[in-house]
Design a protein around this motif. Structure first.
Motif, PDB file in Angstrom:
ATOM      1  N   GLU A  53     -95.987  48.380  -0.279  1.00 51.77           N
ATOM      2  CA  GLU A  53     -95.495  47.468  -1.308  1.00 51.77           C
ATOM      3  C   GLU A  53     -95.112  46.119  -0.700  1.00 51.77           C
ATOM      4  OE1 GLU A  53     -94.529  50.587  -0.918  1.00 51.77           O
ATOM      5  OE2 GLU A  53     -95.529  51.455  -2.699  1.00 51.77           O
ATOM      6  N   GLU A  54     -94.497  46.134   0.473  1.00 49.10           N
ATOM      7  CA  GLU A  54     -94.109  44.889   1.142  1.00 49.10           C
ATOM      8  C   GLU A  54     -95.333  44.089   1.576  1.00 49.10           C
ATOM      9  OE1 GLU A  54     -89.821  46.149   3.150  1.00 49.10           O
ATOM     10  OE2 GLU A  54     -91.689  46.654   4.171  1.00 49.10           O
ATOM     11  N   ILE A  55     -96.365  44.790   2.043  1.00 50.84           N
ATOM     12  CA  ILE A  55     -97.595  44.105   2.459  1.00 50.84           C
ATOM     13  C   ILE A  55     -98.244  43.416   1.266  1.00 50.84           C
ATOM     14  CG2 ILE A  55     -99.960  44.491   3.251  1.00 50.84           C
ATOM     15  CD1 ILE A  55     -98.860  46.645   5.124  1.00 50.84           C
ATOM     16  N   LEU A 199    -101.975  42.997  -7.302  1.00 47.48           N
ATOM     17  CA  LEU A 199    -102.795  43.516  -6.205  1.00 47.48           C
ATOM     18  C   LEU A 199    -102.758  45.039  -6.145  1.00 47.48           C
ATOM     19  CD1 LEU A 199    -101.784  41.075  -3.290  1.00 47.48           C
ATOM     20  CD2 LEU A 199    -103.846  40.983  -4.700  1.00 47.48           C
ATOM     21  N   ASP A 200    -101.760  45.634  -6.778  1.00 45.67           N
ATOM     22  CA  ASP A 200    -101.566  47.074  -6.671  1.00 45.67           C
ATOM     23  C   ASP A 200    -102.408  47.801  -7.708  1.00 45.67           C
ATOM     24  OD1 ASP A 200    -100.724  49.562  -5.992  1.00 45.67           O
ATOM     25  OD2 ASP A 200     -98.640  49.307  -6.632  1.00 45.67           O
ATOM     26  N   LEU A 201    -103.652  48.064  -7.344  1.00 46.63           N
ATOM     27  CA  LEU A 201    -104.589  48.767  -8.224  1.00 46.63           C
ATOM     28  C   LEU A 201    -105.172  49.966  -7.485  1.00 46.63           C
ATOM     29  CD1 LEU A 201    -106.417  45.649  -9.744  1.00 46.63           C
ATOM     30  CD2 LEU A 201    -104.621  47.032 -10.802  1.00 46.63           C
ATOM     31  N   SER A 202    -104.280  50.742  -6.896  1.00 46.98           N
ATOM     32  CA  SER A 202    -104.722  51.852  -6.044  1.00 46.98           C
ATOM     33  C   SER A 202    -104.627  53.208  -6.721  1.00 46.98           C
ATOM     34  CB  SER A 202    -103.877  51.879  -4.761  1.00 46.98           C
ATOM     35  OG  SER A 202    -102.500  52.064  -5.085  1.00 46.98           O
ATOM     36  N   GLY A 203    -104.193  53.252  -7.991  1.00 48.53           N
ATOM     37  CA  GLY A 203    -104.057  54.533  -8.666  1.00 48.53           C
ATOM     38  C   GLY A 203    -105.385  55.253  -8.813  1.00 48.53           C
ATOM     39  N   CYS A 249    -110.789  55.710 -10.774  1.00 50.88           N
ATOM     40  CA  CYS A 249    -110.201  54.516 -10.157  1.00 50.88           C
ATOM     41  C   CYS A 249    -110.163  53.334 -11.117  1.00 50.88           C
ATOM     42  CB  CYS A 249    -111.029  54.121  -8.933  1.00 50.88           C
ATOM     43  SG  CYS A 249    -112.744  53.687  -9.384  1.00 50.88           S
ATOM     44  N   TYR A 250    -109.473  52.272 -10.692  1.00 48.44           N
ATOM     45  CA  TYR A 250    -109.655  50.960 -11.307  1.00 48.44           C
ATOM     46  C   TYR A 250    -110.975  50.412 -10.765  1.00 48.44           C
ATOM     47  CZ  TYR A 250    -104.660  50.936 -12.514  1.00 48.44           C
ATOM     48  OH  TYR A 250    -103.419  51.234 -13.025  1.00 48.44           O
ATOM     49  N   GLY A 251    -111.829  49.960 -11.656  1.00 45.61           N
ATOM     50  CA  GLY A 251    -113.110  49.477 -11.160  1.00 45.61           C
ATOM     51  C   GLY A 251    -113.929  48.781 -12.225  1.00 45.61           C
ATOM     52  N   LEU A 271    -111.978  48.520  -5.695  1.00 48.87           N
ATOM     53  CA  LEU A 271    -111.525  47.409  -4.851  1.00 48.87           C
ATOM     54  C   LEU A 271    -111.619  47.702  -3.359  1.00 48.87           C
ATOM     55  CD1 LEU A 271    -108.513  46.151  -6.951  1.00 48.87           C
ATOM     56  CD2 LEU A 271    -110.410  44.725  -6.162  1.00 48.87           C
ATOM     57  N   ASP A 272    -111.864  48.952  -2.996  1.00 49.68           N
ATOM     58  CA  ASP A 272    -112.104  49.281  -1.595  1.00 49.68           C
ATOM     59  C   ASP A 272    -113.587  49.208  -1.267  1.00 49.68           C
ATOM     60  OD1 ASP A 272    -109.486  49.736  -0.657  1.00 49.68           O
ATOM     61  OD2 ASP A 272    -109.452  51.687  -1.661  1.00 49.68           O
TER      62      ASP A 272
END
Length: 361
Positions: A53-55, A199-203, A249-251, A271-272
């Motif tokens: 989260e900090e990154i 930016l947090d779309l890792s679910g 994923c988000y995509g 996003l990866d």
């Protein structure tokens, strides 16, 4: 003749003197961030101690500052940076650099200028003379190719050369990468960031609703003979006809249609820079089109037994979902075993369901 030679020598001396003066006396022309604004770059020094989260928070702060200075939307800068992160993951040796928050990588000729006699040049003025991309974005008078602000500001400044419209952005990407795959990926990433403004779309989600009606095991790499001998590039999840198939994923929906091997299939890019492949579907969600954005758990189709023939061929095998996942190296894609990810997503979703039930009981 002598007069023209004298003028040529004089012009050369003038150019050399100007270059030397710029190198020795020049001061960087860059945004005046101030000491507080350089904190994100300092944070990169302790990157390993930072939480995810900090990154992401620190990266977003960098993107916002560069966007404010250049008027290039933050999500376009973020899209390029994320794409570059995926390239470094695929080619760690070719793109080696000190750990930092940002992923954009420019080698010495690109950063310092192709004909720059000093490949490690960090003076913004001399870099400019040799048409290098490097600029001072942190305000310290140096163009450091491993400084987060310098790297992002340099890329944003390059984009500004072409303009600020979406078409200008596409042209700038083509001129930089000379690779249509790269342009497509970055435009996809930009679309996702713009849509969700985070930016947090890792679910993630398991590709079928969590239940006891499906079964699967690790089938990646087993032999297949239809259409020629080949390995199985995925995991088969057996389930009844009509079971909903969901995005993991988000995509972005990259492909949708018939494939002789996979039947009715959908391909989704995340996003990866991973391509999620769903095959043998009975049908698609009608409102879903190529280029659409999807979220984890969203229905995209239904389990079927299509494939192994011309369009419409059904029933050559029991109903199941073939789920594959591929990583893009920038020039090519290769499959890897999705089974560990499937087990992880299934376990996490089961825990979330149980937690929700306890909370409502």
């Amino acid at each position: 003749m002598r007069n023209s030679e004298f003028k040529l020598k004089k012009a050369r001396r003038s150019f050399i003197c100007a270059a030397c003066a710029a190198i020795v006396f020049g001061a960087a022309v860059s945004p005046a961030w101030g000491d507080a604004d350089r904190e994100p770059a300092k944070a990169a020094e302790s990157l390993e101690k930072m939480s995810r989260e900090e990154i992401l928070f620190s990266r977003k702060a960098l993107y916002d500052k560069v966007a404010s200075a250049t008027r290039i939307p933050w999500y376009r800068i973020a899209a390029i940076d994320q794409y570059e992160h995926t390239l470094t993951k695929a080619h760690p040796k070719d793109r080696s650099h000190p750990k930092r928050l940002t992923g954009i990588f420019m080698n010495e000729p690109v950063w310092s200028g192709l004909f720059n006699p000093d490949p490690n040049d960090s003076n913004p003025h001399s870099i400019g003379i040799f048409n290098g991309y490097g600029k001072d974005g942190s305000g310290d008078g140096l163009a450091d190719m491993n400084n987060d602000m310098d790297v992002l500001y340099s890329m944003a400044s390059y984009l500004l050369r072409h303009g600020q419209s979406e078409d200008d952005f596409s042209i700038a990407l083509w001129e930089y990468y000379h690779n249509s795959r790269s342009v497509q990926r970055i435009l996809q990433f930009s679309k996702l960031y713009e849509k969700f403004q985070t930016l947090d779309l890792s679910g993630h989600a398991f590709p079928l609703p969590i239940s006891d009606s499906y079964s699967y095991r690790d089938t990646w790499g087993t032999r297949r003979s239809w259409g020629g001998y080949r390995i199985h590039e995925g995991t088969d999840i057996f389930a009844p006809y009509g079971t909903p198939v969901r995005s993991t994923c988000y995509g972005i929906v990259e492909l949708k249609g018939w494939n002789p091997f996979g039947g009715w299939r959908i391909g989704i890019r995340d996003l990866d820079n991973r391509y999620h492949y769903y095959a043998h579907l009975q049908g698609f969600e009608k409102k879903l089109n190529q280029g659409d954005i999807v979220v984890p758990g969203q229905t995209i189709g239904w389990v079927g037994s299509s494939g192994y023939g011309k369009p419409g061929t059904q029933g050559k095998f029991p109903p199941h979902l073939h789920y594959g996942i591929y990583r893009d190296s920038g020039l090519a894609e290769w499959s890897f075993d999705p089974y560990p990810l499937l087990r992880h997503w299934e376990t996490e979703e089961r825990k979330a369901i149980q937690k929700k039930r306890k909370g409502t009981s």
